[in-house]
Design a protein around this motif. Structure first.
Motif, PDB file in Angstrom:
ATOM      1  N   LEU A  33       0.832  -1.204   0.000  1.00 14.51           N
ATOM      2  CA  LEU A  33       0.000   0.000   0.000  1.00 14.51           C
ATOM      3  C   LEU A  33       0.865   1.253   0.000  1.00 14.51           C
ATOM      4  O   LEU A  33       1.895   1.325   0.667  1.00 14.51           O
ATOM      5  CB  LEU A  33      -0.915   0.000   1.226  1.00 14.51           C
ATOM      6  N   ARG A  34       0.426   2.259  -0.753  1.00 14.53           N
ATOM      7  CA  ARG A  34       1.131   3.537  -0.779  1.00 14.53           C
ATOM      8  C   ARG A  34       0.920   4.313   0.515  1.00 14.53           C
ATOM      9  O   ARG A  34       1.758   5.106   0.916  1.00 14.53           O
ATOM     10  CB  ARG A  34       0.646   4.383  -1.963  1.00 14.53           C
ATOM     11  N   SER A  35      -0.209   4.131   1.147  1.00 16.99           N
ATOM     12  CA  SER A  35      -0.480   4.819   2.402  1.00 16.99           C
ATOM     13  C   SER A  35       0.387   4.241   3.509  1.00 16.99           C
ATOM     14  O   SER A  35       0.923   3.126   3.409  1.00 16.99           O
ATOM     15  CB  SER A  35      -1.958   4.658   2.778  1.00 16.99           C
ATOM     16  N   SER A  36       0.558   5.009   4.563  1.00 13.93           N
ATOM     17  CA  SER A  36       1.221   4.498   5.759  1.00 13.93           C
ATOM     18  C   SER A  36       0.188   3.718   6.571  1.00 13.93           C
ATOM     19  O   SER A  36      -0.846   4.267   6.951  1.00 13.93           O
ATOM     20  CB  SER A  36       1.789   5.656   6.588  1.00 13.93           C
ATOM     21  N   ALA A  61       5.263   3.907   6.940  1.00 14.27           N
ATOM     22  CA  ALA A  61       5.001   4.348   8.312  1.00 14.27           C
ATOM     23  C   ALA A  61       6.300   4.641   9.048  1.00 14.27           C
ATOM     24  O   ALA A  61       6.385   5.586   9.850  1.00 14.27           O
ATOM     25  CB  ALA A  61       4.187   3.293   9.053  1.00 14.27           C
ATOM     26  N   TYR A  62       7.335   3.838   8.782  1.00 15.07           N
ATOM     27  CA  TYR A  62       8.626   4.079   9.418  1.00 15.07           C
ATOM     28  C   TYR A  62       9.319   5.301   8.818  1.00 15.07           C
ATOM     29  O   TYR A  62       9.923   6.099   9.547  1.00 15.07           O
ATOM     30  CB  TYR A  62       9.521   2.843   9.259  1.00 15.07           C
ATOM     31  N   SER A  63       9.225   5.451   7.501  1.00 15.25           N
ATOM     32  CA  SER A  63       9.918   6.568   6.862  1.00 15.25           C
ATOM     33  C   SER A  63       9.340   7.908   7.295  1.00 15.25           C
ATOM     34  O   SER A  63      10.059   8.910   7.356  1.00 15.25           O
ATOM     35  CB  SER A  63       9.834   6.430   5.334  1.00 15.25           C
ATOM     36  N   TYR A  64       8.050   7.963   7.589  1.00 10.17           N
ATOM     37  CA  TYR A  64       7.431   9.197   8.063  1.00 10.17           C
ATOM     38  C   TYR A  64       7.619   9.409   9.567  1.00 10.17           C
ATOM     39  O   TYR A  64       7.191  10.428  10.108  1.00 10.17           O
ATOM     40  CB  TYR A  64       5.932   9.205   7.750  1.00 10.17           C
ATOM     41  N   ARG A  71       7.792  16.928  10.635  1.00  6.96           N
ATOM     42  CA  ARG A  71       8.533  15.961   9.827  1.00  6.96           C
ATOM     43  C   ARG A  71       9.612  15.241  10.616  1.00  6.96           C
ATOM     44  O   ARG A  71      10.065  14.167  10.204  1.00  6.96           O
ATOM     45  CB  ARG A  71       9.179  16.662   8.631  1.00  6.96           C
ATOM     46  N   GLY A  72      10.026  15.804  11.705  1.00 10.75           N
ATOM     47  CA  GLY A  72      11.078  15.171  12.497  1.00 10.75           C
ATOM     48  C   GLY A  72      11.179  15.818  13.863  1.00 10.75           C
ATOM     49  O   GLY A  72      10.471  16.773  14.177  1.00 10.75           O
ATOM     50  N   PRO A  73      12.082  15.303  14.702  1.00 11.22           N
ATOM     51  CA  PRO A  73      12.194  15.825  16.064  1.00 11.22           C
ATOM     52  C   PRO A  73      12.854  17.190  16.154  1.00 11.22           C
ATOM     53  O   PRO A  73      12.742  17.867  17.179  1.00 11.22           O
ATOM     54  CB  PRO A  73      13.044  14.756  16.769  1.00 11.22           C
ATOM     55  N   LEU A  74      13.564  17.624  15.108  1.00 15.90           N
ATOM     56  CA  LEU A  74      14.275  18.894  15.157  1.00 15.90           C
ATOM     57  C   LEU A  74      13.340  20.051  14.842  1.00 15.90           C
ATOM     58  O   LEU A  74      12.431  19.926  14.020  1.00 15.90           O
ATOM     59  CB  LEU A  74      15.441  18.894  14.174  1.00 15.90           C
ATOM     60  N   SER A  75      13.587  21.179  15.494  1.00 10.10           N
ATOM     61  CA  SER A  75      12.784  22.368  15.216  1.00 10.10           C
ATOM     62  C   SER A  75      13.088  22.875  13.815  1.00 10.10           C
ATOM     63  O   SER A  75      14.220  22.807  13.327  1.00 10.10           O
ATOM     64  CB  SER A  75      13.092  23.460  16.244  1.00 10.10           C
ATOM     65  N   GLY A  76      12.055  23.378  13.136  1.00  6.77           N
ATOM     66  CA  GLY A  76      12.224  23.856  11.782  1.00  6.77           C
ATOM     67  C   GLY A  76      12.276  22.762  10.731  1.00  6.77           C
ATOM     68  O   GLY A  76      12.665  23.016   9.593  1.00  6.77           O
ATOM     69  N   VAL A 118       3.737   3.641  18.431  1.00  6.24           N
ATOM     70  CA  VAL A 118       3.323   4.819  17.669  1.00  6.24           C
ATOM     71  C   VAL A 118       3.909   6.055  18.326  1.00  6.24           C
ATOM     72  O   VAL A 118       3.769   6.248  19.543  1.00  6.24           O
ATOM     73  CB  VAL A 118       1.787   4.910  17.606  1.00  6.24           C
ATOM     74  N   VAL A 119       4.565   6.915  17.545  1.00  8.89           N
ATOM     75  CA  VAL A 119       5.302   8.037  18.123  1.00  8.89           C
ATOM     76  C   VAL A 119       4.446   9.292  18.303  1.00  8.89           C
ATOM     77  O   VAL A 119       4.399   9.840  19.414  1.00  8.89           O
ATOM     78  CB  VAL A 119       6.541   8.357  17.253  1.00  8.89           C
TER      79      VAL A 119
END
Length: 393
Positions: free
Chosen positions: A53-56, A73-76, A111-116, A84-85
């Motif tokens: 599936l293309r969806s996560s 799901a992991y890449s996102y 998109r990730g843990p870093l700001s910005g 689940v994060v």
């Protein structure tokens, strides 16, 4: 999103059949059944389906652990260490467990843990399954929402940009009629009308160019194009503007390079890069355009000595109607479409447009295109080197 639901339903039916078979099989047979490599009784077919599936997609057990998640799901960053994060996703899962009903919601997640790090817009659907399991399906809607926003902005900006010179011309014509007996006022208002007319003409022409580039057959009649002619013609078109601003335009680089495409569109793209460089350069400064071979590509670089762009401006500089300094654009007559046209020309020719800039150090805009000639050796020539003849104002 509609396209994934038949596959998801098929997976759910497979799970249901599996649970029913487990209930009717004797206990001894169940004990002798081979354990799933992933645990939790997830069949191989279900795991393969989730991966396709293309969806996560995430399948959770009654305790909240991830039984199965596809690579998306992991890449996102939705899953880490079988949990689940994102807190917002966990809240929606808890709500589904509490009322036993499926829920759908749009979530904006980092998109990730870093700001910005930016944000991702997800369309999230969480459904309860048997034995306390939960299925989570997340579709990335970021690109679609951004495209919708760009379209809305384009319509709004076209309306605004067209109204401004048209309104100015109407007002100036009325004022001119009232000042018919004042020669000085007539000259002043006539000069203003000429500026607004040029601005309107440029805007309409660039909208036409942009519309042409969006046609599917824009390059149906591609031909071999000599870049020497393209750069020379583009430099010639801006010569009068450069002289009026007292800016030197230098042309150099490698000779004899060719690409397949439309000569008029490529000339327009290079001219737009030169126009942009002239608008952001101070009098008595220098604008350079150089051509260089880079393996199986060719790079056409335009370098200015202007004020430069911030990292935020560099991310948006190729957007339609984006102008980092609206006040300067009004003074210089910029429409905000020139660099967008460059980006479309590059894409239609199988290439890309790049920008390097640093505040206070000027900017380098590069048109990267596939080379028509077969590659022999990689070029180490700096595309910003412009050792050729200069057009001196």
């Amino acid at each position: 999103m509609d396209g994934i639901w038949p596959a998801v339903v098929a997976a759910l039916l497979g799970l249901a059949v599996g649970f029913l078979l487990r209930g009717f099989l004797p206990a001894r047979a169940r004990r002798e059944a081979p354990a799933s490599p992933d645990g939790g009784g997830v069949s191989k077919d279900t795991r393969q389906l989730l991966r396709a599936l293309r969806s996560s997609v995430l399948l959770l057990d009654a305790g909240g652990s991830v039984l199965q998640a596809n690579p998306s799901a992991y890449s996102y960053g939705l899953v880490r260490a079988d949990r689940v994060v994102p807190a917002a996703v966990n809240e929606l899962i808890a709500k589904v467990r509490a009322d036993g009903q499926a829920h759908e919601r749009e979530l904006i997640l980092p998109r990730g843990p870093l700001s910005g790090a930016g944000e991702i817009i997800f369309q999230l659907r969480v459904m309860p399954l048997s034995e306390g399991r939960v299925l989570v399906v997340a579709d990335d809607q970021t690109a679609a929402r951004r495209l919708d926003q760009v379209r809305r902005d384009f319509v709004a900006n076209v309306s605004h940009e067209l109204k401004t010179p048209v309104g100015a011309l109407a007002l100036l014509s009325e004022t001119l009629a009232d000042a018919a007996d004042d020669p000085e006022a007539v000259r002043r208002f006539t000069a203003q009308m000429k500026r607004e007319s040029r601005r309107l003409t440029a805007l309409v022409q660039e909208i036409i160019d942009l519309s042409r580039l969006q046609e599917p057959d824009a390059l149906v009649d591609s031909e071999l194009v000599a870049l020497d002619d393209v750069v020379a013609e583009a430099a010639d078109r801006v010569r009068v503007e450069a002289e009026s601003r007292r800016i030197t335009v230098a042309v150099g680089g490698q000779d004899g390079l060719h690409v397949f495409g439309d000569a008029d569109l490529l000339t327009t793209a290079v001219r737009n890069l030169l126009d942009n460089a002239l608008r952001h350069s101070d009098p008595l400064s220098r604008v350079s355009v150089g051509v260089a071979r880079d393996g199986d590509k060719v790079r056409i670089a335009v370098v200015d000595q202007g004020e430069g762009l911030s990292p935020e401006q560099q991310q948006r500089v190729f957007e339609r109607f984006y102008r980092g300094d609206p006040a300067r654009a009004r003074r210089t007559g910029g429409t905000g479409l020139g660099l967008s046209i460059v980006k479309h020309v590059a894409a239609d020719h199988g290439g890309e447009a790049e920008v390097w800039s640093k505040p206070g150090a000027g900017s380098t805009f590069t048109l990267v295109l596939p080379l028509a000639d077969p590659p022999t050796t990689s070029s180490s020539i700096d595309p910003t080197a412009t050792t050729g003849a200069a057009t001196q104002p």
